[in-house]
Design an enzyme around this catalytic site. Sequence first.
Site, PDB file in Angstrom:
ATOM      1  N   SER A  29       0.834  -1.210   0.000  1.00 21.26           N
ATOM      2  CA  SER A  29       0.000   0.000   0.000  1.00 21.26           C
ATOM      3  C   SER A  29       0.870   1.261   0.000  1.00 21.26           C
ATOM      4  O   SER A  29       0.619   2.210  -0.749  1.00 21.26           O
ATOM      5  CB  SER A  29      -0.895   0.020   1.243  1.00 21.26           C
ATOM      6  OG  SER A  29      -1.823  -1.021   1.187  1.00 21.26           O
ATOM      7  N   ARG A 129     -13.287  -6.994 -11.722  1.00 21.02           N
ATOM      8  CA  ARG A 129     -13.597  -6.341 -10.435  1.00 21.02           C
ATOM      9  C   ARG A 129     -14.343  -5.022 -10.640  1.00 21.02           C
ATOM     10  O   ARG A 129     -14.190  -4.358 -11.656  1.00 21.02           O
ATOM     11  CB  ARG A 129     -12.289  -6.119  -9.652  1.00 21.02           C
ATOM     12  CG  ARG A 129     -11.631  -7.439  -9.292  1.00 21.02           C
ATOM     13  CD  ARG A 129     -10.332  -7.261  -8.557  1.00 21.02           C
ATOM     14  NE  ARG A 129     -10.529  -6.683  -7.232  1.00 21.02           N
ATOM     15  CZ  ARG A 129      -9.531  -6.321  -6.427  1.00 21.02           C
ATOM     16  NH1 ARG A 129      -8.273  -6.449  -6.832  1.00 21.02           N
ATOM     17  NH2 ARG A 129      -9.796  -5.808  -5.244  1.00 21.02           N
ATOM     18  N   ASP A 327      -6.938  -8.276   4.146  1.00 21.13           N
ATOM     19  CA  ASP A 327      -6.158  -9.145   3.248  1.00 21.13           C
ATOM     20  C   ASP A 327      -5.640 -10.406   3.951  1.00 21.13           C
ATOM     21  O   ASP A 327      -5.017 -11.255   3.311  1.00 21.13           O
ATOM     22  CB  ASP A 327      -4.969  -8.360   2.676  1.00 21.13           C
ATOM     23  CG  ASP A 327      -5.439  -7.294   1.697  1.00 21.13           C
ATOM     24  OD1 ASP A 327      -6.502  -7.479   1.071  1.00 21.13           O
ATOM     25  OD2 ASP A 327      -4.754  -6.262   1.568  1.00 21.13           O
ATOM     26  N   LYS A 354     -12.328  -9.230  -4.020  1.00 17.90           N
ATOM     27  CA  LYS A 354     -10.875  -9.005  -4.060  1.00 17.90           C
ATOM     28  C   LYS A 354     -10.310  -9.618  -5.340  1.00 17.90           C
ATOM     29  O   LYS A 354     -11.048  -9.850  -6.292  1.00 17.90           O
ATOM     30  CB  LYS A 354     -10.235  -9.603  -2.808  1.00 17.90           C
ATOM     31  CG  LYS A 354     -10.671  -8.912  -1.520  1.00 17.90           C
ATOM     32  CD  LYS A 354     -10.124  -7.511  -1.454  1.00 17.90           C
ATOM     33  CE  LYS A 354     -10.583  -6.777  -0.220  1.00 17.90           C
ATOM     34  NZ  LYS A 354     -10.170  -5.373  -0.245  1.00 17.90           N
TER      35      LYS A 354
END
Length: 450
Positions: A29, A129, A327, A354
């Site tokens: 991230s 997605r 996650d 996800k």
Amino acid sequence: MSGHGTPIPMTSRPCGPLKGIAHVPGDKSISHRSLILGALCVGETRITGLLEGDDVLDTAKAMRAFGATVTDHGGGEWTVSGVGVGGFAEPQNIIDCGNSGTGVRLIMGAMATSPITATFTGDASLNGRPMGRVTDPLALFGTQAVGREGGRLPMTLVGAAEPVPVRYTVPVPSAQVKSAVLLAGLNAPGQTVVIEKEATRDHTERMLQGFGATLHVEETSEGRVITLDGQPELIPQTIIVPRDPSSAAFPVCAALIVPGSDVLVPNIGLNPTRAGLFTTLQEMGADLTFENMREEGGEPVADLRAKFSPDLQGIVVPPARAASMIDEYPVLSVVAAFAEGVTDMQGVKELRVKESDRIDAMAKGLRAAGVQVNDGPDWWQVTGLGHGNVPGSATVASELDHRIAMAFAVMGMATQKPVHIDDGSPIATSFPIFEGLMADLGAQIVRSNT
Ligand code: S3P
């Protein structure tokens, strides 16, 4: 099916104690955000410890396509010479974000308020997605988006030439959506306000402040209200990327379930918006210790020691914790299989959108390995068999999802019989050194076709 070149079948075999020091890669991230924010400054940002996984490398390529100079100096040292807020150039080609939802959604936000057009695509997982969760709020700034049915990639965004600031309540707990709106707000005049009812990872807020933006966060009855002053001049930074707690989760969880293990994972980022797994594991009875707690580059960091934990118990993981470990549920479900009793994971609807439907992917593989799993739209339960009692002897599908592949590799280290994974190639998106690092600790993961 592989979205990452040739499929790499892997077999993970039951192994002896895992021992040693595991230097996991930089935080994914923070790595994406370092490149994007670096590209939005005039001047040179220096990054140490960047994750050199495929997801982040795709973001680096994208920043070059928007006009930034991104240089790899080797050994995780990178520099970004940016173009400034509102300075993105129009890319000459389609932006391919590979497997990365974070990459595409943050980059869409970053370009949405510049007068340029860009087309985005990805692999089979990413192109399935939902992107409407980002393009809906971006439309409020004046950005237009045209994509495939259901708001899927490939998709073209036409940035707003005269953006207006936005006040937006994020309807799903998503740091990607929050971040896309904040990045778009950078080039809108006035104040952009984002409200999140449930706190999600706050790296974007911390880093925007670090880069010199004026950003305030207030906890109110409405939720977390984040106010950003538009059109700042961001100041280049020197960033030391902490190591990724989501990657640390794999050697840590492996150590908990393989008898005799003792593994140290140094320099792990322990931002409270990311550390929910470790709280959960401790509640289950895991032997975890945090050594050398400190702060580095605005993020809490510690060295984490994990030892084999003979008395793991199933617990209820509450919905309020979901965002801080979103996650980590795949690998938690593996630990749950080796605990006594039921682990009940609630409020996890987001797992269904996800890189794969992570509840479905894990449930299928756990069942194939002899573990009972029940699931509903936003919950799942794993009935633990206790240490030494999980049969294994299964072939499981990674579904183009790195975390599914690694979770099953961890499972195979402690099952009675090996676990075969149809395709380990997605692991390279976030943890390219996974196989070597685990082998150094004593794991036996082999590429089945070599
Ligand atoms: C991320 C946010 C999360 C997480 C992803 C990384 C980020 O996604 O699953 O791996 O860096 O902002 P959502 O925003 O979809 O929850």
